[in-house]
Design an enzyme around this catalytic site. Structure first.
Site, short mmCIF file in Angstrom:
data_model
loop_
_atom_site.label_atom_id
_atom_site.label_comp_id
_atom_site.label_asym_id
_atom_site.label_seq_id
_atom_site.Cartn_x
_atom_site.Cartn_y
_atom_site.Cartn_z
N CYS A 176 0.83 -1.21 0.00
CA CYS A 176 0.00 0.00 0.00
C CYS A 176 0.85 1.26 0.00
CB CYS A 176 -0.92 0.02 1.20
SG CYS A 176 -2.09 -1.31 1.13
N HIS A 177 1.77 1.34 0.96
CA HIS A 177 2.55 2.56 1.06
C HIS A 177 4.03 2.28 1.19
CE1 HIS A 177 -1.54 3.37 2.48
NE2 HIS A 177 -1.45 4.35 1.64
N GLY A 178 4.42 1.05 0.82
CA GLY A 178 5.84 0.74 0.70
C GLY A 178 6.63 0.62 1.99
N TYR B 296 -4.64 11.85 -1.13
CA TYR B 296 -3.93 10.60 -0.87
C TYR B 296 -2.43 10.80 -1.12
CZ TYR B 296 -3.57 5.47 -0.72
OH TYR B 296 -3.29 4.17 -0.39
#
Lengths: 212, 423
Positions: A176-178, B296
């Site tokens: 998702c966000h590494g 985001y």
């Protein structure tokens, strides 16, 4: 209330402003009494509102049946060295990996190296992340049990399947966000603030654990 | 409103009878009939009316869908597929609702950037603007919760990621998240409460829209020149001039909307959401709906921990930092009327502001593209630069422009400006 003997109707509590210039000696006393009544009435109203509001707020928390589903038992015997399984606990995945000697060595190398250890975001030794308690006279550093939920925003990291990406530290990688986790599930790179959580669990026997 | 109106003769005894007792017709006549409106609106002024139409479309289609929907983790995915396959015209109503959300955001974003360009947030319209930002926030909450209802993979993981934002709050974060979920993960209790709120919030939006319009009718509309109308020559009655112009704009917009509904209904969605929710597997690439992408990208741009020097004590973790930045980006819009204090509204007369406006728009669009990319390498760097530029626009550029920008001379009045243009 008040002092009707000395003032009569002119110094009524309801309409002190109607007195005009006429002196009303009891006025100060009246005002403070009214303040007290206002403040106590308002406080009671606030307490009452809070008491009524609380059940509404509380209904949104976890219900009894949700809380009841809080333990699960797992048989470890089918898991081969290097393999990992994912089980469900409290609606969340739990990662169980039977680590290879290489995995353990890689994780413990960081424990021993002061600079590497100090560079960890969430400083924890590998030995503190596995059960050191012995069963049948054997140590069990090969079993790593963790809640498989990224501590950033709750995705399930990859790394359980042999074909998955395992990130830069041969552990887990959150797509998702590494966030990159090492072979002890410690956060090494990326936005997650903590290591993958180790749930409360106990060895029931050499090949059986209970989570929760 | 009612106190100072004199009875109007509408020529119809029934209407007169009602109007005398409840002057709704007088009010409509005053606010939408003869209401004096600047005569120089361009097509960007259509988007308020378009947004209003979209709200109505969403409420009507949502009501029908709610009659067929069941909020239950075991049923929801199939129930939505049943609407698509078995319910007569169910596919149409669902595609109207699904694409309607996107079209509503398009209308509102154009409406917002129009306000930014022409300085519609400035004195005396600050509160009008703030109510608008509040509507945007409510729309975001509503859209987010609505996206969870079909209980596909993106529904589930979107809900997980967004609710987890609250776990960044120090000390009590995890307790709050458990309370939001009603359990230890996004599950049935979460789905049922999201459905209840998704039904409620549009009516809250309707209420705030009413206040937004009420405030608009106190100050009157801004216009492309950004100067107040000074005489009757500067205005035209709202009807028929702008009722017709708005209707035209609404029709064009609805044609584009219909093109999506009928020819590309899933263009703005994600195929992953046609896979039933699975709490054990995160899709490799979680992306929110396009209208959340800039926010985001801002969320993900904060990648370092801020620590007290020479210690390990973290003041702001990268997670909390990202969340603060994301909410901060909306907070900027709330305080905008006090950041930009230049007395000149329209960017037409502010040569420097005009340039920075286009830069700001480009930054927002770039952030949108970055939000759709995986968070690594060059994408992270671009997101970070754009996030910096986003905040710099509000906190550095606008205050500096107040001091150093020399605006062009304003025209004496709206009608004189129009006549000068004709020559």
């Amino acid at each position: 209330m008040g002092n009707p003997h000395s003032h009569g109707a002119q110094c009524s509590h309801d309409a002190p402003q109607k007195h005009g210039q006429e002196e009303c000696p009891d006025n100060g006393h009246d005002e403070s009494k009214r303040d007290f009544i206002f403040i106590s009435a308002a406080s009671m109203a606030a307490v009452g509102t809070g008491v009524v509001a609380w059940p509404f707020v509380a209904t949104l928390g976890p219900a009894k049946d949700t809380l009841a589903l809080s333990t699960t038992e797992i048989d470890l015997s089918p898991i081969q060295e290097g393999q990992a399984v994912t089980v469900m606990w409290r609606g969340k995945p739990v990662f169980i990996r039977r680590r290879t000697a290489q995995d353990i060595e890689l994780a413990r190398k960081v424990d021993g190296d002061a600079t590497a250890f100090n560079s960890l975001r969430d400083k924890q030794k590998d030995t503190d992340r596995v059960k050191q308690s012995t069963f049948g006279g054997k140590e069990m550093p090969q079993w790593l049990v963790m809640v498989g939920v990224c501590t950033h925003l709750g995705c399930v990291p990859m790394g359980q399947k042999p074909t998955d990406m395992r990130g830069d530290f041969d552990g887990w990688f959150c797509p998702c966000h590494g966030s990159h986790y090492d072979s002890a599930g410690r956060i090494r790179k990326g936005p997650a603030p903590h290591n993958l959580a180790v749930p409360t669990y106990t060895f029931l026997s050499e090949n059986r654990i209970r989570i929760g | 409103m009612a106190g100072n109106t004199t009875p109007t003769d509408f020529g119809n005894p029934v209407i007169n009878w009602i109007d005398k007792r409840l002057p709704v017709f007088t009010m409509m006549q005053k606010e939408y009939g003869v209401f004096p409106t600047p005569r120089n609106f361009n097509y960007l002024w259509n988007f308020g009316a378009i947004a209003m139409v979209m709200l109505m479309v969403m409420i009507a289609s949502g009501l029908v869908l709610a009659m067929h929907y069941t909020a239950d983790t075991k049923l929801s995915f199939n129930v939505v597929e049943r609407i698509m396959r078995d319910v007569d015209y169910g596919w149409l109503v669902r595609y109207i609702h699904m694409n309607g959300a996107s079209m509503f955001f398009i209308a509102v974003y154009v409406h917002i950037f129009r306000g930014l360009y022409y300085g519609s947030y400035k004195q005396p319209r600050e509160l009008l603007w703030i109510l608008g930002v509040l509507i945007l926030l409510l729309m975001m909450a509503t859209a987010f919760m609505g996206y969870v209802l079909p209980w596909g993979q993106m529904s589930f993981w979107g809900a997980t990621v967004i609710t987890n934002l609250f776990s960044a709050i120090p000390l009590i974060g995890d307790t709050i998240v458990t309370w939001l979920w009603g359990g230890f993960s996004v599950d049935n209790p979460t789905l049922t409460r999201f459905f209840a709120l998704h039904f409620l919030l549009p009516f809250v939006i309707l209420g705030v829209v009413f206040l937004h319009i009420a405030a608009l009718h106190v100050s009157g509309s801004n216009n492309p020149l950004g100067i107040e109308p000074k005489s009757d020559k500067d205005t035209v009655p709202f009807s028929p001039y702008y009722t017709v112009k708005d209707l035209f704009g609404v029709c064009v917009f609805l044609i584009i909307y219909a093109a999506f509904v009928f020819y590309a209904p899933n263009y703005m969605g994600h195929p992953d959401n046609y896979t039933p929710a699975n709490p054990m597997v995160t899709p490799p690439h979680i992306v929110p709906e396009w209208y959340f992408l800039p926010f985001y990208a801002i969320l993900r741009s904060f990648t370092i921990d801020i620590v007290i020097p020479f210690t390990d004590i973290i003041i702001i973790s990268s997670k909390l930092g990202g969340v603060l930045l994301m909410f901060g980006s909306i907070a900027m819009m709330f305080i905008l009327p006090w950041l930009d204090t230049s007395p000149v509204r329209s960017a037409r007369f502010r040569p420097l502001y005009q340039k920075f406006f286009w830069l700001h728009l480009a930054v927002c669009i770039t952030l949108g593209f970055m939000g759709a990319k995986p968070p690594e390498g060059i994408y992270t760097v671009i997101s970070q630069i754009c996030t910096f530029l986003y905040f710099a626009h509000y906190l550095i550029v606008l205050p500096l422009l107040n001091k150093y920008e020399k605006p062009l001379p304003l025209p004496p009045s709206i009608h004189e400006a129009i006549l000068a243009q004709k020559k």
